[in-house]
Write a protein that holds these residues in place. Sequence first.
Motif, PDB file in Angstrom:
ATOM      1  N   LEU A 195     -31.938  48.694   7.391  1.00 26.49           N
ATOM      2  CA  LEU A 195     -32.994  48.525   6.394  1.00 26.49           C
ATOM      3  C   LEU A 195     -32.819  49.497   5.232  1.00 26.49           C
ATOM      4  O   LEU A 195     -33.016  49.136   4.078  1.00 26.49           O
ATOM      5  CB  LEU A 195     -34.364  48.698   7.034  1.00 26.49           C
ATOM      6  CG  LEU A 195     -34.809  47.572   7.954  1.00 26.49           C
ATOM      7  CD1 LEU A 195     -36.056  47.972   8.719  1.00 26.49           C
ATOM      8  CD2 LEU A 195     -35.042  46.294   7.180  1.00 26.49           C
ATOM      9  N   THR A 196     -32.430  50.718   5.536  1.00 26.26           N
ATOM     10  CA  THR A 196     -32.200  51.721   4.494  1.00 26.26           C
ATOM     11  C   THR A 196     -31.052  51.298   3.584  1.00 26.26           C
ATOM     12  O   THR A 196     -31.154  51.362   2.361  1.00 26.26           O
ATOM     13  CB  THR A 196     -31.907  53.093   5.121  1.00 26.26           C
ATOM     14  OG1 THR A 196     -33.017  53.473   5.931  1.00 26.26           O
ATOM     15  CG2 THR A 196     -31.663  54.150   4.057  1.00 26.26           C
ATOM     16  N   GLU A 197     -29.960  50.856   4.187  1.00 27.00           N
ATOM     17  CA  GLU A 197     -28.816  50.399   3.404  1.00 27.00           C
ATOM     18  C   GLU A 197     -29.160  49.159   2.578  1.00 27.00           C
ATOM     19  O   GLU A 197     -28.729  49.031   1.432  1.00 27.00           O
ATOM     20  CB  GLU A 197     -27.621  50.114   4.313  1.00 27.00           C
ATOM     21  CG  GLU A 197     -27.025  51.366   4.915  1.00 27.00           C
ATOM     22  CD  GLU A 197     -25.998  51.072   5.991  1.00 27.00           C
ATOM     23  OE1 GLU A 197     -25.743  49.889   6.305  1.00 27.00           O
ATOM     24  OE2 GLU A 197     -25.439  52.043   6.529  1.00 27.00           O
ATOM     25  N   THR A 198     -29.922  48.259   3.176  1.00 32.87           N
ATOM     26  CA  THR A 198     -30.337  47.054   2.467  1.00 32.87           C
ATOM     27  C   THR A 198     -31.181  47.421   1.253  1.00 32.87           C
ATOM     28  O   THR A 198     -30.958  46.922   0.150  1.00 32.87           O
ATOM     29  CB  THR A 198     -31.124  46.113   3.401  1.00 32.87           C
ATOM     30  OG1 THR A 198     -30.267  45.723   4.481  1.00 32.87           O
ATOM     31  CG2 THR A 198     -31.618  44.879   2.670  1.00 32.87           C
ATOM     32  N   TYR A 199     -32.137  48.310   1.438  1.00 31.33           N
ATOM     33  CA  TYR A 199     -32.992  48.740   0.327  1.00 31.33           C
ATOM     34  C   TYR A 199     -32.165  49.397  -0.771  1.00 31.33           C
ATOM     35  O   TYR A 199     -32.298  49.056  -1.953  1.00 31.33           O
ATOM     36  CB  TYR A 199     -34.070  49.699   0.838  1.00 31.33           C
ATOM     37  CG  TYR A 199     -34.975  50.196  -0.251  1.00 31.33           C
ATOM     38  CD1 TYR A 199     -36.023  49.405  -0.715  1.00 31.33           C
ATOM     39  CD2 TYR A 199     -34.788  51.443  -0.826  1.00 31.33           C
ATOM     40  CE1 TYR A 199     -36.865  49.846  -1.723  1.00 31.33           C
ATOM     41  CE2 TYR A 199     -35.615  51.892  -1.836  1.00 31.33           C
ATOM     42  CZ  TYR A 199     -36.651  51.094  -2.283  1.00 31.33           C
ATOM     43  OH  TYR A 199     -37.465  51.529  -3.290  1.00 31.33           O
ATOM     44  N   THR A 200     -31.309  50.311  -0.394  1.00 33.09           N
ATOM     45  CA  THR A 200     -30.493  51.040  -1.362  1.00 33.09           C
ATOM     46  C   THR A 200     -29.559  50.105  -2.125  1.00 33.09           C
ATOM     47  O   THR A 200     -29.405  50.216  -3.340  1.00 33.09           O
ATOM     48  CB  THR A 200     -29.662  52.129  -0.648  1.00 33.09           C
ATOM     49  OG1 THR A 200     -30.562  52.999   0.047  1.00 33.09           O
ATOM     50  CG2 THR A 200     -28.840  52.928  -1.621  1.00 33.09           C
ATOM     51  N   PHE A 215     -39.919  44.321  -0.069  1.00 38.98           N
ATOM     52  CA  PHE A 215     -39.243  45.066   0.994  1.00 38.98           C
ATOM     53  C   PHE A 215     -40.173  45.344   2.182  1.00 38.98           C
ATOM     54  O   PHE A 215     -39.718  45.389   3.323  1.00 38.98           O
ATOM     55  CB  PHE A 215     -38.612  46.348   0.443  1.00 38.98           C
ATOM     56  CG  PHE A 215     -37.307  46.075  -0.264  1.00 38.98           C
ATOM     57  CD1 PHE A 215     -36.147  45.869   0.465  1.00 38.98           C
ATOM     58  CD2 PHE A 215     -37.254  45.986  -1.634  1.00 38.98           C
ATOM     59  CE1 PHE A 215     -34.950  45.586  -0.162  1.00 38.98           C
ATOM     60  CE2 PHE A 215     -36.058  45.707  -2.282  1.00 38.98           C
ATOM     61  CZ  PHE A 215     -34.901  45.507  -1.541  1.00 38.98           C
ATOM     62  N   LEU A 216     -41.446  45.476   1.918  1.00 39.20           N
ATOM     63  CA  LEU A 216     -42.387  45.611   3.039  1.00 39.20           C
ATOM     64  C   LEU A 216     -42.421  44.331   3.868  1.00 39.20           C
ATOM     65  O   LEU A 216     -42.542  44.376   5.099  1.00 39.20           O
ATOM     66  CB  LEU A 216     -43.788  45.960   2.526  1.00 39.20           C
ATOM     67  CG  LEU A 216     -43.960  47.392   2.036  1.00 39.20           C
ATOM     68  CD1 LEU A 216     -45.324  47.576   1.393  1.00 39.20           C
ATOM     69  CD2 LEU A 216     -43.751  48.387   3.169  1.00 39.20           C
ATOM     70  N   ARG A 217     -42.296  43.194   3.213  1.00 42.48           N
ATOM     71  CA  ARG A 217     -42.229  41.923   3.939  1.00 42.48           C
ATOM     72  C   ARG A 217     -40.998  41.884   4.840  1.00 42.48           C
ATOM     73  O   ARG A 217     -41.035  41.327   5.934  1.00 42.48           O
ATOM     74  CB  ARG A 217     -42.181  40.737   2.976  1.00 42.48           C
ATOM     75  CG  ARG A 217     -43.428  40.502   2.180  1.00 42.48           C
ATOM     76  CD  ARG A 217     -44.570  39.894   2.990  1.00 42.48           C
ATOM     77  NE  ARG A 217     -44.224  38.692   3.705  1.00 42.48           N
ATOM     78  CZ  ARG A 217     -44.508  37.453   3.353  1.00 42.48           C
ATOM     79  NH1 ARG A 217     -45.141  37.254   2.219  1.00 42.48           N
ATOM     80  NH2 ARG A 217     -44.176  36.447   4.102  1.00 42.48           N
TER      81      ARG A 217
END
Length: 72
Positions: A13-18, A46-48
């Motif tokens: 999730l962190t990598e996806t967000y970044t 991103f919360l979804r």
Amino acid sequence: MKDTSAHITVQFLTETYTTYRPLVVRYIYRKLNGCMETEDLVQDAFLRLLEYRSMLRPETVRSFYIRLSVTW
């Protein structure tokens, strides 16, 4: 014993967000003609993702990225 699946999920999730946040920002900003609420909408998107994290896979995120890239 450490739960590696949860660790991988957080890392993913962190990598996806970044990686994809800049693309999502540009996409929403352009679709809404420079809407001032762009940042709020990106955060909501991103919360979804967090709600559906058990179903997320790298290939689905890549597919989403490709669709966004093509539409603008």
